[in-house]
Design an enzyme around this catalytic site. Structure first.
Site, PDB file in Angstrom:
ATOM      1  N   CYS A 131       0.828  -1.210   0.000  1.00 24.64           N
ATOM      2  CA  CYS A 131       0.000   0.000   0.000  1.00 24.64           C
ATOM      3  C   CYS A 131       0.862   1.260   0.000  1.00 24.64           C
ATOM      4  CB  CYS A 131      -0.995  -0.033   1.151  1.00 24.64           C
ATOM      5  SG  CYS A 131      -2.360   1.146   0.931  1.00 24.64           S
ATOM      6  N   HIS A 238      -3.682  -4.956   0.866  1.00 26.71           N
ATOM      7  CA  HIS A 238      -3.116  -5.357   2.158  1.00 26.71           C
ATOM      8  C   HIS A 238      -3.228  -6.867   2.364  1.00 26.71           C
ATOM      9  CE1 HIS A 238      -2.598  -1.348   4.161  1.00 26.71           C
ATOM     10  NE2 HIS A 238      -3.464  -0.992   3.234  1.00 26.71           N
ATOM     11  N   GLU A 240      -1.558  -8.578   4.393  1.00 29.54           N
ATOM     12  CA  GLU A 240      -1.321  -8.898   5.812  1.00 29.54           C
ATOM     13  C   GLU A 240      -2.616  -9.031   6.601  1.00 29.54           C
ATOM     14  OE1 GLU A 240      -1.628  -4.410   5.892  1.00 29.54           O
ATOM     15  OE2 GLU A 240      -0.935  -5.965   4.513  1.00 29.54           O
TER      16      GLU A 240
END
Length: 264
Positions: A131, A238, A240
């Site tokens: 990002c 994202h 994660e």
């Protein structure tokens, strides 16, 4: 590296640990009732290093010109550039002053991450940019940014949904089409992904040495890789947030981990 099995949740005791040091970039943020300045990174990045890569997470403070970039590069085995609410400061890519009602800038972070990126690329250090990290990567290597994608004709709104319920806020928002046969398509084993979307800025002029790997339905660049031999991957979404249950997200971290553990 972990071998894949059915399901994605793993216990930490099952992870093969290494001594590889994984740098995780921090932001300057105010915390607590007195608004004290802190250097912070989301636990999601630390968990990805713990649960997938099996290395040692090292938080890199956003301490601007006081940072010892070369010392970090001498010791780190891989670098994760994190996402953040803050924007890359316009002064670093020649953009106009940012509107005062936009997300804050964090130039002290930029003064650490931009030279860190250039040094990491020069040394062949594996880099995973996420990002804001993708935007830093592009600026560090000579590219520019759009400040507000949602103001551009024909673009969808890529910004963070103002929704307190995390599964909605970080859930899948739109599709991206990956370059057929490209490096990222091979990593995630697909030419089409559904991704989350939590950003205002986006790549305008692509930096030399980067290759577009994915675009959103409105043409926005959503992923890049480096044209050189080392591991250099940037994604605008994202992974994660959902690597523990989303196969494509996990494969991104696995590929980074493989590069880190392979590097001499």
């Amino acid at each position: 590296m972990l071998t894949r099995r059915s399901g994605f949740a793993r216990k930490s005791s099952m992870i093969s640990r290494s001594s590889k040091l994984i740098g995780i970039s921090c932001c300057r943020k105010l915390f607590g009732v007195f608004g004290m300045l802190n250097h912070a990174a989301s636990d999601t990045y630390v968990r990805a290093v713990d649960l997938v890569i099996g290395g040692v997470p090292v938080l890199i403070p956003a301490n601007g010109d006081r940072s010892h970039v070369n010392t970090l590069l001498d010791r780190l085995d891989g670098l994760i550039l994190t996402g953040s609410r803050s924007n890359v400061a316009a002064v670093f890519y020649g953009g106009p002053p940012q509107p005062p009602d936009d997300a804050p800038e964090d130039p002290e972070r930029d003064r650490v991450t931009l030279p860190l990126v250039r040094g990491a690329v020069a040394r062949g250090l594996p880099v995973l940019a996420i990002c804001r990290g993708l935007q830093e990567l592009n600026v560090a290597l000579g590219g520019t940014l759009h400040q507000r994608l949602q103001d551009l004709p024909g673009r969808i709104d890529h910004s963070t949904p103002m929704q307190p319920h995390a599964p909605v806020r970080t859930g899948k928002a739109h599709h991206v089409t990956l370059r057929s046969g490209g490096r990222l398509a091979r990593i995630v084993e697909s030419n089409l992904l559904s991704v989350n979307s939590l950003h205002n800025q986006g790549i305008d002029r692509l930096a030399p040495g980067l290759l577009v790997e994915a675009r959103a339905t409105d043409g926005t660049i959503e992923a890049v890789t480096g044209t050189g031999p080392g591991y250099l991957v940037g994604v605008q979404w994202h992974p994660e947030y959902d690597f523990e249950h989303d196969a494509a997200s996990r494969r991104i971290f696995e590929s980074f981990g493989a590069a880190v553990n392979k590097a001499v």
